[in-house]
Motif scaffolding. Sequence first.
Motif, PDB file in Angstrom:
ATOM      1  N   PHE A  29      45.046  24.384  39.670  1.00 23.16           N
ATOM      2  CA  PHE A  29      45.621  24.951  38.447  1.00 23.16           C
ATOM      3  C   PHE A  29      45.555  26.467  38.473  1.00 23.16           C
ATOM      4  CE2 PHE A  29      45.427  26.710  34.203  1.00 23.16           C
ATOM      5  CZ  PHE A  29      46.493  26.096  33.574  1.00 23.16           C
ATOM      6  N   PRO A  30      46.680  27.137  38.127  1.00 20.16           N
ATOM      7  CA  PRO A  30      47.985  26.546  37.843  1.00 20.16           C
ATOM      8  C   PRO A  30      48.829  26.434  39.110  1.00 20.16           C
ATOM      9  CG  PRO A  30      48.022  28.868  37.307  1.00 20.16           C
ATOM     10  CD  PRO A  30      46.637  28.582  37.811  1.00 20.16           C
ATOM     11  N   ALA A  31      49.555  25.358  39.210  1.00 20.74           N
ATOM     12  CA  ALA A  31      50.415  25.147  40.373  1.00 20.74           C
ATOM     13  C   ALA A  31      51.865  25.494  40.062  1.00 20.74           C
ATOM     14  CB  ALA A  31      50.313  23.681  40.823  1.00 20.74           C
ATOM     15  N   LEU A  36      53.173  31.048  27.427  1.00 16.53           N
ATOM     16  CA  LEU A  36      52.384  31.452  26.266  1.00 16.53           C
ATOM     17  C   LEU A  36      53.244  31.219  25.028  1.00 16.53           C
ATOM     18  CD1 LEU A  36      50.855  34.836  27.518  1.00 16.53           C
ATOM     19  CD2 LEU A  36      49.917  32.520  27.727  1.00 16.53           C
ATOM     20  N   MET A  37      52.815  30.321  24.174  1.00 16.45           N
ATOM     21  CA  MET A  37      53.575  29.972  22.979  1.00 16.45           C
ATOM     22  C   MET A  37      53.188  30.889  21.821  1.00 16.45           C
ATOM     23  SD  MET A  37      55.747  28.203  21.318  1.00 16.45           S
ATOM     24  CE  MET A  37      56.172  26.848  22.413  1.00 16.45           C
ATOM     25  N   GLY A  89      47.415  22.394  30.159  1.00 17.78           N
ATOM     26  CA  GLY A  89      47.173  23.832  30.230  1.00 17.78           C
ATOM     27  C   GLY A  89      48.380  24.679  30.554  1.00 17.78           C
ATOM     28  N   TYR A  90      49.538  24.066  30.711  1.00 18.89           N
ATOM     29  CA  TYR A  90      50.725  24.852  31.069  1.00 18.89           C
ATOM     30  C   TYR A  90      51.474  25.402  29.852  1.00 18.89           C
ATOM     31  CZ  TYR A  90      50.051  23.597  35.924  1.00 18.89           C
ATOM     32  OH  TYR A  90      49.516  23.475  37.182  1.00 18.89           O
ATOM     33  N   VAL A 274      40.595  22.808  33.686  1.00 22.28           N
ATOM     34  CA  VAL A 274      41.742  23.627  33.297  1.00 22.28           C
ATOM     35  C   VAL A 274      41.302  24.677  32.273  1.00 22.28           C
ATOM     36  CG1 VAL A 274      43.997  23.605  32.149  1.00 22.28           C
ATOM     37  CG2 VAL A 274      43.417  21.823  33.802  1.00 22.28           C
ATOM     38  N   VAL A 275      40.483  24.271  31.307  1.00 26.12           N
ATOM     39  CA  VAL A 275      39.962  25.211  30.309  1.00 26.12           C
ATOM     40  C   VAL A 275      39.156  26.307  30.991  1.00 26.12           C
ATOM     41  CG1 VAL A 275      38.440  25.476  28.309  1.00 26.12           C
ATOM     42  CG2 VAL A 275      39.933  23.475  28.479  1.00 26.12           C
TER      43      VAL A 275
END
Length: 334
Positions: A29-31, A36-37, A89-90, A274-275
């Motif tokens: 991660f990340p692949a 970012l929302m 996490g994406y 991921v966190v």
Amino acid sequence: MNRKTFHHRTLALFAGLCLTGATAMAQTFPAKQVNLMVPYPAGGLSDAIARIVERPLAKAFGQQVIVENLGGVGGALAAQKVLASPADGYLVYQGSPNELILAPLALQAVKYKAEDFRMVQIIGAFPMAVLARKELGANNIEELAALAKKSAAEGKPLTYGSVGVGSFYHILGEHFAHQVGAAMTHVPYKGAAPLFQDLAGGQVDVSFIVIGAQQMGLIEQGRMKVLGTLAPAGKVEAPFLKAFPSINDSKVVKDFAYNAWTGYFVRKDTPEPVVQALNKALATAMADPDARKQLEQIGGMLPAPMTPAEATKEYEAQTARFRAIAKSIKLEAQ
């Protein structure tokens, strides 16, 4: 092999596979691209923060990072999109108390709760102050409290502006009125720009709100004034506010220290590896000298990086604090 032994071996195998999968996830991660929302349209403060974080975060990840804007329902539309997306996490939510803690308490249309999210890292905080129209007959917090009581007794309560029902600024205005024992009238706006326009034009009395370079310009022009900051007692949070005392240095209010912090969040069920990876990358991004300089230029303060455990503890504390305020002022969802 009896059933009990088979069951234990199956559980052990499953646990081993999960551990192997988590380790592999942490390493990969990340692949792909991370989004970012931002829960507001482009051009505002939230968007500006994301644009600052975007470049150094992409460098820390070694992957492309894209800012995605989706405004509406007090930030809830974007939050609900994150909750409806995979917990991988994406898609990372840029949030504050406004969208994640207060919106569920103030808006019936919001169906999630603060605990549906996990905070990964706080990446910036912005100083706040009590701003007033220039003609208001008060020049400090003691005089404001006295004027508020007098005006309420005469049946002409002071007005305070916010960016909407249930917003951070609405809650703080009502909290102040509750603490000083004087009814004040809430005037909601559809954004900070029209609020500041009316404050500078004398159409609304005060606002408990973020203050930055733009507002300082209006203050220096004599179009509005600062009655006090919301920094902790005896503390100056931003150099450009050093000439103004904190309202917490007075005896009028108690425990009224606030800033407008912004952080990044994921779904609560996002895998721990991921966190951890997100937390580390965000800390690296905000250590970037250019990013720090840009954030400071728009009035931001950079807190010390947190571990995932520290971020969780801080989010829980913030959630409890704002829920207590909402209860004390009898906030009802609309």
